[in-house]
Design a protein around this motif. Structure first.
Motif, PDB file in Angstrom:
ATOM      1  N   TYR A  90       0.842  -1.210   0.000  1.00 19.84           N
ATOM      2  CA  TYR A  90       0.000   0.000   0.000  1.00 19.84           C
ATOM      3  C   TYR A  90       0.876   1.258   0.000  1.00 19.84           C
ATOM      4  CZ  TYR A  90      -3.385   3.361   2.085  1.00 19.84           C
ATOM      5  OH  TYR A  90      -4.178   4.448   2.379  1.00 19.84           O
ATOM      6  N   TYR A  96      -2.308   5.041  -1.158  1.00 19.55           N
ATOM      7  CA  TYR A  96      -2.935   6.059  -0.309  1.00 19.55           C
ATOM      8  C   TYR A  96      -3.218   7.346  -1.076  1.00 19.55           C
ATOM      9  CZ  TYR A  96       1.999   7.432  -0.100  1.00 19.55           C
ATOM     10  OH  TYR A  96       3.285   7.767  -0.421  1.00 19.55           O
ATOM     11  N   GLN A 100     -10.013   6.672  -1.218  1.00 20.84           N
ATOM     12  CA  GLN A 100      -9.997   5.937   0.046  1.00 20.84           C
ATOM     13  C   GLN A 100     -11.440   5.647   0.487  1.00 20.84           C
ATOM     14  OE1 GLN A 100      -6.697   5.206   1.539  1.00 20.84           O
ATOM     15  NE2 GLN A 100      -6.343   5.804  -0.599  1.00 20.84           N
ATOM     16  N   PRO A 101     -11.694   4.601   1.270  1.00 23.92           N
ATOM     17  CA  PRO A 101     -10.706   3.608   1.700  1.00 23.92           C
ATOM     18  C   PRO A 101     -10.361   2.627   0.585  1.00 23.92           C
ATOM     19  CG  PRO A 101     -12.875   2.981   2.478  1.00 23.92           C
ATOM     20  CD  PRO A 101     -13.029   4.331   1.822  1.00 23.92           C
ATOM     21  N   GLY A 133      -7.754   3.307   5.373  1.00 25.74           N
ATOM     22  CA  GLY A 133      -8.193   4.661   5.074  1.00 25.74           C
ATOM     23  C   GLY A 133      -9.457   5.122   5.761  1.00 25.74           C
TER      24      GLY A 133
END
Length: 431
Positions: A90, A96, A100-101, A133
Motif C-alpha cells: 500500500y 494512499y 480511500q478507503p 483509510g
C-alpha cells in the motif's frame, strides 16, 4: 528422505485440490460483492517488516518465523501473516494517493514454525482482507459480518464470534501499568519468554500459549476496564452496528489476539470439535501500523481466516462440497485406424470448450470403457473405422447404459446438451 515432505506441510492432490478451488470461487465472489480488489504480495519480505509490524515481543517473531540470510547477506523471512505485507505494498505503490478507503483481499500460503496439529501446518493458507483509510465503526462491523458471511455461504454452523477492544496508544499505557503490577506479583509462574515481556509488552503475556502463563493471567486487568472515552464510544458503536446486521457476538474481555499492531476492535471466530486450537479466524483494527511502517497516519482493519481450518470444520460438520465433472466426455477407440484419428478429434472438441481425454496406453475398447467409468465420466464417444467412414460416432451415456449414433458434426452440441441436463446431478466431495 527425498520421498518425504517436510513436517508441517501437506500435498494437495487431485480429488482434494478441487475443494480448494471451490473455496477460492466462494472467496472471489464474496469479495467482489463487498467491493474488494485482489492483491498478491511476495511470499518473502525483509525481516524488519515483520519485526516492526507484527511486533518483536510476539510469539510469531520470537518463536515461529522462517528467517534466513540471502546470498547478499540480507535477512529475509517467509511471510508469517499477510497484513504487514499488504501495508508495505500500500505504501510502496502509493495506494494512499488514490480514492480511500482501499479495500483489498488475498489468498495464499503463510509460514510459521509451529507444532503441527489438526488443521494447523507450518505452511498453511489464509484468506484475508484489509481495508485502509477509514476509522468508521460501520467498517469494523462490515469486516466482521463479511467473515461470518463467508462461513455462512459454506454452510458452517455453531460458530462463536468473540469481540473485544484493546484500546489505543492513549489508554494503553494505563493498562500496561496495571498489567505490570499484576504480573510482577506472579513473575515466578511465568515462562521465560513472558518474563522478558513483562517490562516491554505485558499485554503479550495474555496471549501466551503456555498453560502456566494462562493460569497466571486469570483475573488479570482487561483493556475494557481502562478504555479512553473515544475507544469506548467506538467499541459501543461497533457492537450496535453488529446488532443491526443481526450478527451474534460475545464480548470477551480477555481477547487480545497475537499481533502487536491491533488497536480498538479485536475479534476471533471459534468452533468446537476441531482440536485444542478451536480458532478458525480473526482480525481487528490496526490504526498505527501504516505509520509504524513509515507511512502517513492512516487507519486500517482486516481479518485472516485459515483455510485448512475451514476445510477441517466442513469435514467435521459433514458438509459436502459441489464437485464439477472432471471431463465432459471420454473418447474411446475401437481399432487402430480410429486411434490414428482420435487425437485430432479430441483437440477439436477441446477447442470448442469441452473437457476431453482419450487413452494413451493402447488399452482394448473394453478396458477403455472401464477406465472411463473409474474417471466418473458421464459420456463416452466410441470411434471406430466403420463410424469414421460414415461420418458418425457412437455416444454412450454411462449412467443410463444407453447409446446412440450421432453425426460427427453434432458431437460438441450433444455433449453440451447432456451436460445441461445433468448439471443438477453433479457429484459431491464428501467432507
Amino acid at each position: 528422505m527425498l520421498t518425504t515432505r517436510p513436517r508441517g506441510t501437506s500435498d494437495i492432490l487431485p480429488g482434494e485440490v478441487e475443494k480448494w478451488q471451490y473455496l477460492e470461487q466462494v472467496i472471489h465472489r464474496l469479495c467482489r460483492e463487498y467491493g474488494y480488489s485482489e492483491i498478491r504480495t511476495p511470499i518473502f519480505e525483509h525481516t524488519e517488516l515483520f519485526e516492526r509490524g507484527v511486533g518483536e515481543t510476539t510469539d510469531i517473531v520470537q518463536k515461529e518465523m522462517y528467517t534466513f540470510l540471502d546470498r547478499g547477506g540480507r535477512s529475509i523471512t517467509l511471510r508469517p501473516e499477510g497484513t504487514a505485507a499488504v501495508v508495505r505494498a500500500y505504501l510502496e505503490n502509493k495506494l494512499y494517493a488514490g480514492p480511500q478507503p482501499v479495500k483489498l483481499y488475498y489468498t495464499g500460503p503463510m509460514f510459521r514454525y509451529d507444532r503441527p496439529q489438526a488443521g494447523r501446518y507450518r505452511q498453511f493458507n489464509q484468506f484475508g482482507v484489509e481495508v485502509l483509510g477509514s476509522h468508521d465503526p460501520a467498517l469494523d462491523a462490515e469486516v466482521i459480518a463479511m467473515a461470518m458471511d463467508f462461513y455462512g455461504r459454506l454452510g458452517l454452523k455453531n460458530l462463536n464470534l468473540l469481540i473485544n477492544s484493546v484500546g489505543c496508544p492513549r489508554c494503553r499505557p494505563v493498562l500496561r501499568e496495571k498489567l505490570q503490577d499484576f504480573f510482577r506479583a506472579r513473575v515466578d509462574r511465568l515462562c521465560s519468554h513472558c518474563r522478558g515481556r513483562l517490562e516491554r509488552n505485558p499485554l503479550r503475556i495474555l496471549d501466551c500459549k503456555e498453560e502456566r502463563c494462562r493460569e497466571a493471567g486469570k483475573d488479570a486487568p482487561t483493556s475494557l476496564d481502562y478504555l479512553c472515552p473515544d475507544c469506548e464510544a467506538h467499541f459501543q458503536a461497533v457492537l450496535k452496528q453488529l446488532e443491526k446486521l443481526g450478527v451474534a457476538f460475545t464480548v470477551d474481555r480477555s481477547l487480545v489476539r497475537g499481533l502487536d499492531y491491533y488497536t480498538n476492535t479485536a475479534f476471533e471466530i471459534t468452533v468446537q470439535g476441531i482440536g485444542a486450537q478451536n480458532s478458525i479466524g480473526g482480525g481487528g483494527r490496526y490504526n498505527g501500523l501504516v505509520k509504524e511502517c513509515g507511512g502517513p497516519d492512516i487507519p486500517g482493519i482486516g481479518f485472516a481466516l485459515g483455510l485448512e481450518r475451514v476445510l477441517l470444520t466442513m469435514e467435521q460438520q459433514g458438509i459436502v462440497i459441489p464437485r464439477p465433472p472432471k471431463l465432459d466426455v471420454f473418447l474411446a477407440t475401437a481399432d487402430e485406424a480410429a486411434r490414428d484419428r482420435a487425437l485430432v478429434l479430441v483437440q477439436r472438441l477441446r477447442q470448442e470448450g469441452l473437457a476431453v481425454d482419450m487413452d494413451y496406453l493402447g488399452r482394448s475398447l473394453k478396458s477403455q470403457m472401464k477406465y472411463a467409468g473409474k474417471l466418473g465420466v458421464g459420456l463416452v464417444v466410441i470411434l471406430g473405422s466403420d463410424e469414421l467412414e460414415r461420418g458418425v460416432v457412437t455416444l454412450r451415456d454411462m449412467s443410463a447404459g444407453s447409446q446412440r449414433e450421432i453425426p460427427l458434426d453434432r458431437l460438441a452440441g450433444e455433449v453440451r446438451q447432456h451436460g445441461l441436463k445433468h448439471v443438477s446431478g453433479e457429484g459431491k466431495y464428501g467432507s
